[in-house]
Design an enzyme around this catalytic site. Structure first.
Site, PDB file in Angstrom:
ATOM      1  N   ALA A 169      -0.419  -4.964  -1.714  1.00 50.71           N
ATOM      2  CA  ALA A 169      -0.435  -6.240  -1.006  1.00 50.71           C
ATOM      3  C   ALA A 169      -1.258  -6.141   0.282  1.00 50.71           C
ATOM      4  CB  ALA A 169       0.980  -6.705  -0.732  1.00 50.71           C
ATOM      5  N   CYS A 170      -0.738  -6.642   1.389  1.00 49.04           N
ATOM      6  CA  CYS A 170      -1.505  -6.691   2.630  1.00 49.04           C
ATOM      7  C   CYS A 170      -1.784  -5.314   3.232  1.00 49.04           C
ATOM      8  CB  CYS A 170      -0.778  -7.558   3.661  1.00 49.04           C
ATOM      9  SG  CYS A 170      -0.720  -9.307   3.226  1.00 49.04           S
ATOM     10  N   SER A 171      -1.110  -4.285   2.726  1.00 50.39           N
ATOM     11  CA  SER A 171      -1.339  -2.930   3.222  1.00 50.39           C
ATOM     12  C   SER A 171      -2.322  -2.159   2.351  1.00 50.39           C
ATOM     13  CB  SER A 171      -0.012  -2.164   3.299  1.00 50.39           C
ATOM     14  OG  SER A 171       0.864  -2.762   4.231  1.00 50.39           O
TER      15      SER A 171
END
Length: 374
Positions: A155-157
């Site tokens: 995801a966002c990481s």
């Protein structure tokens, strides 16, 4: 063990821009139509009316002022409310690979290398347009890179996790140079019909070249001092779409949970302490005091969240120079946000300066990368 450095970054920014004013006008028209369509149920108390949005609400809630998208026509049409992207033939370059190649070209140019110097390609993004063949292998072929390639999703990481994986491979000798790209077409999984999140996302692609530090030619290279990743399961940011969807009854229904959804207040309350503790302990274990950090390049999701994290990590309010913000221009671009900030606000620091690239999001997941200007 080899020392590793970030030697080049690239950012591809779509030309089309949606302002808050345009977005509000489109959403409010859709909401008006829905409320008129269900007027009887609303009057009978059987259905809640859709709330209206406003530019003031968006800026206060997020700090976002505009966003870049690959297609604004469909998003702004109240009868569509999503990007309209023509299907490409299997023989054509996919849209994710296309924008990744553009960002990669810039990153390699800054690093002073060519695709012949790259040993591996990692495509790290929050959504991939197909499960296989891997987008990374398509990018590899388009660039003429030998070696290997693979996709990953945290995801966002995804970008910071990708940096850790690339760093570990170069340190142990599996590769000399790795290209890590983050093609984020977040407009595709955004729910533009939901007032509480219709303003959050934008599209972009970032690229990072990592090499053995001894091979660095770049005038603005950053050595990787240390990396750290963390995950903790939560349903507060979720998307239930996937290949098993057709196996379940009602899979053709336009269900809300098949797009991005989140419990925003819970995410804010829970993620801030997780990220602040990760960064604080990471710096301490690396023998660095907060006052030794010249810059924080944080995930660009919410300005208030970033301000609070920066304050907790540094022990005071960060200045704009210490914690640059690109959210107002790009919105949330998932894994690419912290890399945009790093790419645009890293050349000015003097050699020896330390900084932290940090991202966080669904999972929960968080990644921290401590770097030092060479």
């Amino acid at each position: 063990m080899h020392r590793v450095a970030i030697t080049g970054t690239g950012v591809f920014t779509p030309e089309e821009v949606i302002s808050n004013a345009e977005l509000v006008a489109s959403y409010n028209e859709y909401a008006h139509r829905q409320n008129a369509l269900h007027a009887e149920a609303i009057a009978a108390g059987e259905r809640e009316p859709m709330p209206m949005s406003s530019e003031e609400f968006i800026v206060k809630a997020s700090g976002v002022e505009r966003r870049h998208v690959v297609n604004k026509f469909g998003v702004l049409d109240p009868g569509i409310m999503h990007p309209v992207l023509p299907e490409r033939a299997d023989e054509e370059l996919s849209i994710m690979a296309e924008i990744a190649v553009k960002a990669a070209d810039e990153a390699m140019r800054k690093a002073g290398i060519t695709s012949a110097d790259i040993d591996a390609v990692i495509c790290a993004a929050s959504n991939h347009e197909r499960p296989y063949p891997a987008i990374a292998i398509e990018i590899q072929q388009a660039l003429g890179v030998k070696g290997f390639a693979f996709d990953m999703n945290v995801a966002c990481s995804s970008a910071t996790f990708g940096i850790q994986i690339a760093t570990d491979m170069i340190r142990c000798g599996s590769a000399r140079a790795i290209l890590m790209v983050n093609p984020e077409i977040t407009s595709g999984h955004q729910e533009w019909r939901d007032r509480d999140c219709h303003f959050i996302f934008g599209d972009v692609c970032t690229a990072v070249v990592l090499q053995r530090a001894d091979d660095a030619k770049s005038a603005s290279a950053y050595e990787i001092v240390s990396t750290r990743c963390l995950t903790e399961f939560s349903n507060n940011i979720r998307n239930n779409n996937g290949f098993l969807r057709r196996t379940r009854e009602g899979h053709m229904v336009d269900r809300r949970d098949m797009q991005f959804r989140q419990e925003g207040r819970k995410v804010f309350k829970q993620v801030v302490p997780i990220v602040a503790e990760l960064m604080t302990s990471h710096l301490a274990d690396a023998g660095l005091r907060p006052d030794a950090i010249s810059r924080l390049w944080l995930h660009q999701a919410n300005k208030a969240m970033n301000d609070l994290i920066g304050e907790k990590v540094l022990g005071r309010e960060p200045s704009r120079q210490e914690q640059p913000n690109v959210l107002q221009e790009y919105a949330n671009t998932s894994s690419a946000g912290s890399i945009i900030a790093f790419s645009q606000f890293s050349d000015d620091l003097p050699p020896g300066s330390h900084g932290v690239i940090c991202s966080f999001g669904a999972g929960y997941s968080a990644g921290s990368v401590i770097v030092r200007k060479m």
